[in-house]
Design an enzyme around this catalytic site. Structure first.
Site, PDB file in Angstrom:
ATOM      1  CD  GLU A  88      -2.971  -1.117   2.297  1.00 55.65           C
ATOM      2  OE1 GLU A  88      -4.102  -1.560   2.099  1.00 55.65           O
ATOM      3  OE2 GLU A  88      -2.584  -0.701   3.401  1.00 55.65           O
ATOM      4  CD  GLU A 101      -4.885  -5.584   2.666  1.00 54.87           C
ATOM      5  OE1 GLU A 101      -5.612  -4.733   3.233  1.00 54.87           O
ATOM      6  OE2 GLU A 101      -3.661  -5.627   2.802  1.00 54.87           O
TER       7      GLU A 101
END
Length: 668
Positions: free
Chosen positions: A188, A268
């Site tokens: 991320e 995710e």
């Protein structure tokens, strides 16, 4: 533990199959690649998509790895997704730990033997609500270091770590006969302020150098165009992550802006959410998660369920978010498998969704492990922290004119005692406070000549008024509550990071005690009274009715050896206790804080218990025990057979993403 016959057969020869780091698998015709023309993966030349679940081996004892992985397989998953936390494996520079609960190679081999593929996320930064996002605290010894950037000091440390880790992973790649199908570069990164493409290029180059040119590398970012702009790099396949509240079409359109062709991937998909001390326990409604999973799979997307099992932040491994909010010991996450590995309603609901799209394994699902309520155990006071410094700091203190941080005294976790003397008389109206707003990191328990004065904590801006005579001993026991794991503030120094001011004068001449609580507990189980002299002859002095000195308590309980199937898992709770740390047989279970919540009980896995000798319980109560007034019958902890994690916060509507940018929760 239940095992399917095949698994039993495989595990009978575990030393041969699982213990060898470089086992040679059949590698003929093994390929895993992107098929851009048909927006899919090809596995051995055939169309493929993964339905995966996240599991953190570092939050689950090795004793239970097989049980949890087998339950994941029986849910219909064909892959697992896993992080590798750098700080878990290199706690000090050049000191590597890869055995026991740290044996990541064994874990991957075990997944492979169970028929599960692996999506590897080796960092170097992982977030994961883990201390400092998986980065080692010792990186901060270079105070000017810019983490997650092309800072030369940071790159040198990362390069050394990758040179240790990635060669261990190379034999486990799918094309080399192992289970690893894809490898994530960083994590991320688009949510981080640096936006340093040179850093991503460096990582991509080093990953390919160590793993080869055939490995499929990818990135993950929140489904936000700004995040993907800084988090992606040509040659790394861009994926997105989002939860139940996100519009699926919109989220995948964002992925398509950066990857016009190739498989749709939600790396995710959130089955629940994380907790913080002092906030309600987060939950996500089963029916909402199941419906969203169905929509993702109906679109043909590959999906990873984060988390499928959360596990436990044993010892001091929890992270924190900002404004400073540390996570509790439990990382239950309201996942399909509970913290203790129990089957939940959500597990079966998601299994029912998965079997609409692929065949799930036949046969019985391993059951939830039995739990046992061992009942109440009486504890006795042994020593206040200040009375046990010969045990807790055997190498002696560090002297400094001004306070030093944890890093400067090479104390990475736990506690440091800062001591000085009062320069003059104070009658209780004189304030003590840090010279900067957040200069106490993270919580200081203050006493004068053994009389508790109160607490200073981070971000509160609180001023404490103390009293004492000139020359009196001023102690601040500072607790590291967990380093920030996300965002620009992951450079999270601990301890007294600025000067302490008393009546607007800077305090000097500090004696600093780094406390080795782990070694002390292990070497003095039940035997603290025999060591050192007590300044108070074993009797604690109490100032305020709200606080007592940070103090160790010990007790023990026996588990009968003649009863079949004992010991079993259990949960420990602390009726009347306030906040502290607990060890069983020297194993650090983690922090308890029932006065703050939401977590009330701590998970106790059965493998740390014994029937051959009494089981030791050591508690460090930091604020106030229930037996401070001589009522020793109240000085008990209790083992129960059900967890109490706290009141729940039902999540509907917009679901937050792990980037921390979307925090609009609709509560019911």
């Amino acid at each position: 533990m239940f095992r399917v016959p095949l698994c039993s057969l495989l595990l009978l020869s575990a030393p041969l199959l699982l213990g060898a780091a470089h086992r040679v698998y059949n590698v003929s015709q093994r390929t895993f690649e992107l098929d851009y023309s048909h927006d899919r993966f090809l596995k051995d030349g055939l169309p493929f998509r993964y339905i995966s679940g996240s599991i953190h081996y570092f939050r689950i004892p090795r004793f239970y790895w097989e049980d949890r992985l087998l339950k994941m397989k029986m849910a219909g998953l064909n892959a697992i997704q896993m992080y590798v936390p750098w700080n878990f494996h290199e706690p000090r520079p050049g000191q590597y730990e890869f055995s026991g609960d740290h044996d990541v190679e064994y874990f991957i081999h075990l997944a492979h033997e169970l028929g599960l593929l692996v999506i590897l996320r080796p960092g170097p930064y992982i977030c994961a609500e883990w201390d400092m996002g998986g980065l080692p605290a010792w990186l901060l010894e270079k105070e000017s270091i810019v983490l997650r950037s092309s800072d030369p000091d940071y790159l040198a440390a990362v390069d050394k770590w990758l040179t240790v880790l990635l060669p261990k992973m190379k034999p486990l790649l799918y094309q080399n006969g192992g289970p690893i199908i894809t490898v994530q570069v960083e994590n991320e990164y688009g949510s981080y302020f640096a936006c340093d493409y040179d850093y991503l290029r460096f990582l991509a180059h080093r990953f390919r150098y160590h793993l080869g040119n055939d490995v499929l590398l990818f990135t993950t970012d929140g489904a936000n165009e700004n995040f993907l702009r800084c988090g992606t790099l040509q040659g790394l396949y861009a994926t997105v992550d989002f939860g139940t509240g996100k519009n699926v079409t919109q989220a995948f359109l964002i992925q398509r802006k950066f990857e016009p062709k190739g498989p749709l991937i939600n790396s995710e998909f959130y089955t629940g959410w994380l907790d913080h001390w002092g906030e309600p326990h987060s939950t996500a409604k089963t029916e909402v998660v199941a419906a969203s999973l169905y929509e993702l799979l109906a679109r043909g997307a590959s999906v990873n369920l984060y988390m499928f099992i959360g596990g436990t932040n044993f010892a001091y491994w929890n992270g924190a978010n900002t404004p400073y909010a540390p996570q509790p010991t439990s990382y239950d996450y309201d996942a399909p498998l509970s913290e203790a590995g129990d089957l939940t309603e959500k597990y079966f609901a998601l299994r029912n969704v998965i079997q609409k799209f692929k065949e799930v394994p036949k046969g019985p699902i391993p059951p939830s492990t039995p739990k046992f309520a061992y009942g109440k155990v009486a504890l006795r006071k042994v020593k206040a922290v200040a009375e046990a410094l010969d045990i807790l700091c055997p190498n002696g203190p560090v002297k400094s004119l001004y306070p030093l941080t944890f890093i400067q005294v090479k104390q990475y976790f736990g506690y440091v005692l800062y001591r000085t003397t009062l320069p003059e008389d104070y009658n209780g109206s004189m304030p003590i406070f840090s010279s900067s707003f957040d200069g106490v990191r993270d919580r200081a328990y203050v006493s004068v000549d053994g009389v508790p004065q109160g607490i200073l904590d981070r971000d509160s801006g609180k001023v404490l008024y103390i009293q004492g005579k000139a020359g009196a001993v001023l102690d601040l026991l500072v607790e590291n509550m967990g380093r920030v794991n996300y965002g620009r503030y992951i450079r999270d120094f601990k301890g007294l990071i600025s000067n302490m001011t008393l009546n607007f004068s800077i305090l000097t001449n500090w004696t600093i005690f780094p406390l080795d609580t782990e070694a002390a507990v292990l070497s003095h189980l039940g035997g603290w009274e025999a060591h050192g002299d007590s300044r108070h002859d074993g009797h604690l002095t109490f100032g305020s009715s709200n606080f007592t000195l940070p103090t160790f308590y010990v007790g023990n309980f026996s588990i009968p050896s003649g009863i079949p199937d004992l010991p079993q898992d259990t949960f420990i709770q602390f009726p009347g206790w306030t906040k502290g740390q607990v060890w069983i047989n020297g194993f650090n279970l983690g922090r308890y804080w029932p006065a703050r919540g939401p977590q009330v009980t701590l998970f106790v896995p059965r493998h740390i218990l014994t029937t051959s000798a009494p089981n030791n319980i050591t508690v460090l109560e930091l604020e106030r025990a229930p037996c401070t007034d001589g009522t020793s019958e109240l000085c008990t902890v209790e083992f129960v057979d059900r967890p109490v994690i706290g009141s729940s916060l039902a999540i509907s509507g917009r679901f937050p993403d792990r980037s921390g940018q979307d925090s609009q929760l609709n509560t019911l």
